[in-house]
Motif scaffolding. Structure first.
Motif, PDB file in Angstrom:
ATOM      1  N   ILE A  38       0.851  -1.254   0.003  1.00  0.00           N
ATOM      2  CA  ILE A  38      -0.080   0.142  -0.067  1.00  0.00           C
ATOM      3  C   ILE A  38       0.885   1.047  -0.095  1.00  0.00           C
ATOM      4  O   ILE A  38       1.909   1.440   0.897  1.00  0.00           O
ATOM      5  CB  ILE A  38      -0.839   0.014   1.385  1.00  0.00           C
ATOM      6  CG1 ILE A  38      -1.724  -1.075   1.221  1.00  0.00           C
ATOM      7  CG2 ILE A  38      -1.815   1.180   1.159  1.00  0.00           C
ATOM      8  CD1 ILE A  38      -2.433  -1.574   2.564  1.00  0.00           C
ATOM      9  N   PHE A  39       0.605   2.328  -0.864  1.00  0.00           N
ATOM     10  CA  PHE A  39       1.385   3.237  -1.121  1.00  0.00           C
ATOM     11  C   PHE A  39       0.479   4.373  -0.878  1.00  0.00           C
ATOM     12  O   PHE A  39      -0.536   4.463  -1.559  1.00  0.00           O
ATOM     13  CB  PHE A  39       2.040   3.447  -2.428  1.00  0.00           C
ATOM     14  CG  PHE A  39       2.873   2.246  -2.929  1.00  0.00           C
ATOM     15  CD1 PHE A  39       4.430   2.443  -2.338  1.00  0.00           C
ATOM     16  CD2 PHE A  39       2.234   1.199  -3.406  1.00  0.00           C
ATOM     17  CE1 PHE A  39       4.992   1.138  -2.640  1.00  0.00           C
ATOM     18  CE2 PHE A  39       3.558   0.022  -3.627  1.00  0.00           C
ATOM     19  CZ  PHE A  39       4.636   0.202  -3.373  1.00  0.00           C
ATOM     20  N   MET A  40       0.794   5.697  -0.240  1.00  0.00           N
ATOM     21  CA  MET A  40      -0.117   6.869   0.130  1.00  0.00           C
ATOM     22  C   MET A  40       0.853   8.079  -0.801  1.00  0.00           C
ATOM     23  O   MET A  40       2.116   8.292  -0.793  1.00  0.00           O
ATOM     24  CB  MET A  40       0.002   7.042   1.440  1.00  0.00           C
ATOM     25  CG  MET A  40      -0.976   8.331   1.569  1.00  0.00           C
ATOM     26  SD  MET A  40      -1.370   8.383   3.440  1.00  0.00           S
ATOM     27  CE  MET A  40      -0.286   7.570   4.141  1.00  0.00           C
ATOM     28  N   GLY A  41       0.081   8.854  -1.329  1.00  0.00           N
ATOM     29  CA  GLY A  41       0.406  10.090  -1.836  1.00  0.00           C
ATOM     30  C   GLY A  41       1.013  11.191  -0.792  1.00  0.00           C
ATOM     31  O   GLY A  41       0.234  10.956   0.356  1.00  0.00           O
ATOM     32  N   ARG A  42       1.458  12.022  -1.053  1.00  0.00           N
ATOM     33  CA  ARG A  42       1.971  13.194  -0.508  1.00  0.00           C
ATOM     34  C   ARG A  42       0.794  13.963   0.215  1.00  0.00           C
ATOM     35  O   ARG A  42       0.802  14.478   1.556  1.00  0.00           O
ATOM     36  CB  ARG A  42       2.944  14.078  -0.998  1.00  0.00           C
ATOM     37  CG  ARG A  42       3.340  15.427   0.017  1.00  0.00           C
ATOM     38  CD  ARG A  42       4.687  15.993  -0.669  1.00  0.00           C
ATOM     39  NE  ARG A  42       5.747  15.216  -1.086  1.00  0.00           N
ATOM     40  CZ  ARG A  42       6.601  14.654  -0.214  1.00  0.00           C
ATOM     41  NH1 ARG A  42       6.478  14.986   1.013  1.00  0.00           N
ATOM     42  NH2 ARG A  42       7.737  14.326  -0.509  1.00  0.00           N
ATOM     43  N   ILE A  49      -2.497   0.485  -4.390  1.00  0.00           N
ATOM     44  CA  ILE A  49      -2.535  -0.776  -3.857  1.00  0.00           C
ATOM     45  C   ILE A  49      -2.058  -1.959  -4.971  1.00  0.00           C
ATOM     46  O   ILE A  49      -2.375  -1.794  -6.083  1.00  0.00           O
ATOM     47  CB  ILE A  49      -3.698  -1.368  -3.320  1.00  0.00           C
ATOM     48  CG1 ILE A  49      -4.322  -0.481  -2.135  1.00  0.00           C
ATOM     49  CG2 ILE A  49      -3.629  -2.624  -2.875  1.00  0.00           C
ATOM     50  CD1 ILE A  49      -5.628  -0.792  -1.733  1.00  0.00           C
ATOM     51  N   HIS A  50      -0.811  -2.414  -4.632  1.00  0.00           N
ATOM     52  CA  HIS A  50       0.154  -3.354  -5.507  1.00  0.00           C
ATOM     53  C   HIS A  50      -0.204  -4.726  -4.944  1.00  0.00           C
ATOM     54  O   HIS A  50       0.072  -5.046  -3.865  1.00  0.00           O
ATOM     55  CB  HIS A  50       1.401  -2.983  -5.862  1.00  0.00           C
ATOM     56  CG  HIS A  50       2.278  -3.950  -6.630  1.00  0.00           C
ATOM     57  ND1 HIS A  50       1.875  -4.027  -7.889  1.00  0.00           N
ATOM     58  CD2 HIS A  50       2.933  -4.933  -5.986  1.00  0.00           C
ATOM     59  CE1 HIS A  50       2.646  -5.307  -8.425  1.00  0.00           C
ATOM     60  NE2 HIS A  50       3.321  -5.531  -7.310  1.00  0.00           N
ATOM     61  N   CYS A  51      -0.687  -5.763  -5.781  1.00  0.00           N
ATOM     62  CA  CYS A  51      -0.834  -6.936  -5.271  1.00  0.00           C
ATOM     63  C   CYS A  51      -0.751  -7.844  -6.435  1.00  0.00           C
ATOM     64  O   CYS A  51      -1.117  -7.553  -7.506  1.00  0.00           O
ATOM     65  CB  CYS A  51      -2.163  -7.188  -4.456  1.00  0.00           C
ATOM     66  SG  CYS A  51      -3.655  -7.223  -5.458  1.00  0.00           S
ATOM     67  N   CYS A  52      -0.018  -9.086  -6.293  1.00  0.00           N
ATOM     68  CA  CYS A  52      -0.051  -9.984  -7.239  1.00  0.00           C
ATOM     69  C   CYS A  52      -0.443 -11.394  -6.681  1.00  0.00           C
ATOM     70  O   CYS A  52       0.302 -12.153  -6.123  1.00  0.00           O
ATOM     71  CB  CYS A  52       1.032 -10.243  -7.757  1.00  0.00           C
ATOM     72  SG  CYS A  52       1.466 -11.201  -9.285  1.00  0.00           S
ATOM     73  N   PRO A  53      -1.845 -11.777  -6.893  1.00  0.00           N
ATOM     74  CA  PRO A  53      -2.203 -12.884  -6.133  1.00  0.00           C
ATOM     75  C   PRO A  53      -1.763 -14.283  -6.437  1.00  0.00           C
ATOM     76  O   PRO A  53      -2.018 -15.346  -5.777  1.00  0.00           O
ATOM     77  CB  PRO A  53      -3.898 -12.874  -6.297  1.00  0.00           C
ATOM     78  CG  PRO A  53      -4.158 -11.929  -7.408  1.00  0.00           C
ATOM     79  CD  PRO A  53      -2.827 -11.181  -7.494  1.00  0.00           C
TER      80      PRO A  53
END
Length: 63
Positions: A38-42, A49-53
């Motif tokens: 999970i990445f958040m902007g400034r 959200i990056h996922c590779c199930p």
């Protein structure tokens, strides 16, 4: 499934390749594992959200 929250702000214009590189170099994790990043902007109003199930490549296959 494990969830990882990125402690740094991330440029929301970054694409999937840049985020995968960030995961490898800064978080020392495999971006294609069964984990969620999970990445958040400034401005704290946007997240990515990056996922590779599933595993994309089977490392047990030999040629």
């Amino acid at each position: 499934m494990k969830f990882y929250f990125c402690p740094e702000y991330v440029n929301m214009q970054k694409g999937i390749d840049s985020l995968c590189g960030f995961i490898r170099s800064n978080l020392m994790r495999d971006p294609f594992s069964n984990e969620v990043f999970i990445f958040m902007g400034r401005n704290k109003k946007q997240i990515k959200i990056h996922c590779c199930p599933i595993k994309l490549f089977n490392s047990s296959i030999t040629y």
